[in-house]
Design a protein around this motif. Sequence first.
Motif, PDB file in Angstrom:
ATOM      1  N   ASP A 133     123.482  11.687  21.206  1.00  0.00           N
ATOM      2  CA  ASP A 133     123.669  12.258  22.547  1.00  0.00           C
ATOM      3  C   ASP A 133     122.693  13.402  22.823  1.00  0.00           C
ATOM      4  OD1 ASP A 133     124.971  12.672  25.019  1.00  0.00           O
ATOM      5  OD2 ASP A 133     126.408  14.078  24.147  1.00  0.00           O
ATOM      6  N   PRO A 134     121.374  13.133  22.931  1.00  0.00           N
ATOM      7  CA  PRO A 134     120.684  11.850  22.827  1.00  0.00           C
ATOM      8  C   PRO A 134     120.108  11.655  21.419  1.00  0.00           C
ATOM      9  CG  PRO A 134     119.155  13.460  23.699  1.00  0.00           C
ATOM     10  CD  PRO A 134     120.459  14.191  23.450  1.00  0.00           C
ATOM     11  N   VAL A 135     119.657  10.417  21.147  1.00  0.00           N
ATOM     12  CA  VAL A 135     118.957  10.168  19.892  1.00  0.00           C
ATOM     13  C   VAL A 135     117.675  10.995  19.860  1.00  0.00           C
ATOM     14  CG1 VAL A 135     117.653   8.166  20.783  1.00  0.00           C
ATOM     15  CG2 VAL A 135     118.174   8.344  18.327  1.00  0.00           C
ATOM     16  N   HIS A 136     117.363  11.562  18.700  1.00  0.00           N
ATOM     17  CA  HIS A 136     116.136  12.366  18.566  1.00  0.00           C
ATOM     18  C   HIS A 136     115.403  11.967  17.286  1.00  0.00           C
ATOM     19  CE1 HIS A 136     118.327  14.803  15.663  1.00  0.00           C
ATOM     20  NE2 HIS A 136     119.225  15.140  16.574  1.00  0.00           N
ATOM     21  N   LEU A 137     114.259  12.594  17.057  1.00  0.00           N
ATOM     22  CA  LEU A 137     113.431  12.202  15.926  1.00  0.00           C
ATOM     23  C   LEU A 137     114.107  12.478  14.589  1.00  0.00           C
ATOM     24  CD1 LEU A 137     109.887  13.276  17.170  1.00  0.00           C
ATOM     25  CD2 LEU A 137     110.794  10.957  16.948  1.00  0.00           C
TER      26      LEU A 137
ATOM     27  N   PRO B 116     128.141   5.655  27.261  1.00  0.00           N
ATOM     28  CA  PRO B 116     127.746   4.917  26.052  1.00  0.00           C
ATOM     29  C   PRO B 116     126.565   3.975  26.308  1.00  0.00           C
ATOM     30  CG  PRO B 116     130.138   4.914  26.282  1.00  0.00           C
ATOM     31  CD  PRO B 116     129.585   5.507  27.548  1.00  0.00           C
ATOM     32  N   GLU B 117     126.559   3.347  27.490  1.00  0.00           N
ATOM     33  CA  GLU B 117     125.486   2.403  27.799  1.00  0.00           C
ATOM     34  C   GLU B 117     124.129   3.098  27.870  1.00  0.00           C
ATOM     35  OE1 GLU B 117     129.311   0.789  28.672  1.00  0.00           O
ATOM     36  OE2 GLU B 117     128.383   2.629  29.435  1.00  0.00           O
ATOM     37  N   GLU B 118     124.093   4.307  28.450  1.00  0.00           N
ATOM     38  CA  GLU B 118     122.842   5.063  28.521  1.00  0.00           C
ATOM     39  C   GLU B 118     122.402   5.493  27.121  1.00  0.00           C
ATOM     40  OE1 GLU B 118     120.633   5.513  30.630  1.00  0.00           O
ATOM     41  OE2 GLU B 118     121.382   5.851  32.652  1.00  0.00           O
ATOM     42  N   ARG B 119     123.369   5.909  26.290  1.00  0.00           N
ATOM     43  CA  ARG B 119     123.009   6.331  24.934  1.00  0.00           C
ATOM     44  C   ARG B 119     122.486   5.164  24.108  1.00  0.00           C
ATOM     45  NH1 ARG B 119     127.409   7.751  22.357  1.00  0.00           N
ATOM     46  NH2 ARG B 119     128.957   7.487  24.012  1.00  0.00           N
ATOM     47  N   LEU B 120     123.042   3.972  24.333  1.00  0.00           N
ATOM     48  CA  LEU B 120     122.545   2.781  23.653  1.00  0.00           C
ATOM     49  C   LEU B 120     121.130   2.447  24.124  1.00  0.00           C
ATOM     50  CD1 LEU B 120     123.001   0.313  21.788  1.00  0.00           C
ATOM     51  CD2 LEU B 120     123.999  -0.857  23.777  1.00  0.00           C
ATOM     52  N   THR B 121     120.894   2.556  25.421  1.00  0.00           N
ATOM     53  CA  THR B 121     119.549   2.315  25.964  1.00  0.00           C
ATOM     54  C   THR B 121     118.542   3.266  25.341  1.00  0.00           C
ATOM     55  OG1 THR B 121     120.365   1.476  28.079  1.00  0.00           O
ATOM     56  CG2 THR B 121     118.139   2.378  28.065  1.00  0.00           C
ATOM     57  N   LEU B 122     118.906   4.546  25.244  1.00  0.00           N
ATOM     58  CA  LEU B 122     118.009   5.539  24.644  1.00  0.00           C
ATOM     59  C   LEU B 122     117.756   5.219  23.177  1.00  0.00           C
ATOM     60  CD1 LEU B 122     119.536   8.765  26.242  1.00  0.00           C
ATOM     61  CD2 LEU B 122     117.313   7.762  26.769  1.00  0.00           C
TER      62      LEU B 122
ATOM     63  N   VAL C 266     118.226  -1.136  13.451  1.00  0.00           N
ATOM     64  CA  VAL C 266     118.877  -1.991  14.447  1.00  0.00           C
ATOM     65  C   VAL C 266     119.792  -1.131  15.305  1.00  0.00           C
ATOM     66  CG1 VAL C 266     120.449  -3.936  14.787  1.00  0.00           C
ATOM     67  CG2 VAL C 266     118.864  -3.948  12.847  1.00  0.00           C
ATOM     68  N   ALA C 267     119.664  -1.231  16.624  1.00  0.00           N
ATOM     69  CA  ALA C 267     120.618  -0.589  17.540  1.00  0.00           C
ATOM     70  C   ALA C 267     121.808  -1.529  17.688  1.00  0.00           C
ATOM     71  CB  ALA C 267     119.962  -0.324  18.895  1.00  0.00           C
TER      72      ALA C 267
END
Length: 208
Positions: free
Chosen positions: A7-11, A47-53, A65-66
Motif C-alpha cells: 500500500d503501495p508496493v515499493h522497491l 485492493p484492485e488498485e493495489r493489485l494493479t500497482l 507472481v502477482a
Amino acid sequence: MLGGTFDPVHLGHLRSAVELHEALGLDRVHMVPAASPPLRDTPRVTPEERLTLLRLGIGDTPGLVADSRELDREGPSYSADTLAELREEYGREARLVMALGHDAFLRLADWHAPERLFALAHVVVIERPDHQARLPASLTALIGNREVASTAALMAAPAGGLLRLSLPSRMAISATEVRHRLATGASVRYLLPEAVEAHLLTRGLYRH
C-alpha cells in the motif's frame, strides 16, 4: 508466499522478493496483496488498485507472481487460508514457504490459526539488522523447536520449520513514508518502480 498490503508496493518489497527467490532457491514467489488485512488498518486504496500497482511493479521479473487469490475470496484475508489453497495446488510434498518481516513475526501468535501456518508451510523471517527485541512468550511457545539454521535444513521437509534470514540489500523503504510523500507532493523517485510511480501520479492515488 510473500503477503502484505502493498500500500503501495515499493522497491523494498520487490527487492526482498527477488532476494528470497535467490536465497531459498524457490521456483516462484507468490506476492499476495491482502484484500482485507485482519490486523492492519484498512489500506488507503482499493485492493484492485493495489493489485494493479503490484503487477506493474513486478513487470517481467523472473520468478515473481502477482497473486490475486485474496481478492477473490470473501471475508478477512487469513494467511492460513491462502496457504491451504497453495498446498492444494502444489501437492503434499511441495516445499511451501511463507515469508514475513520481523515486525509481523513478533505478532505471529496473534494471527488466525497460527499453528495451522506451520502445518501448511515453513515460516521464513526476514531479519532486520537493528532488531534484537525479546520474543513474546506466546511466540516462543508457538515456535517451540521449529527453528533451523540453514536453507538446506528447512527444505528437508515440506513444512513446519522456521528460518531467520538476512537479505543482502535491506532496503529501508517505508510504505508509510511513500504515502506521506505522495500526499504532500514530495518526490518518490527511486522509491518505487517507474511504472508504479507513473500510474500513481496519473491516477492521483494517495494524494488526499
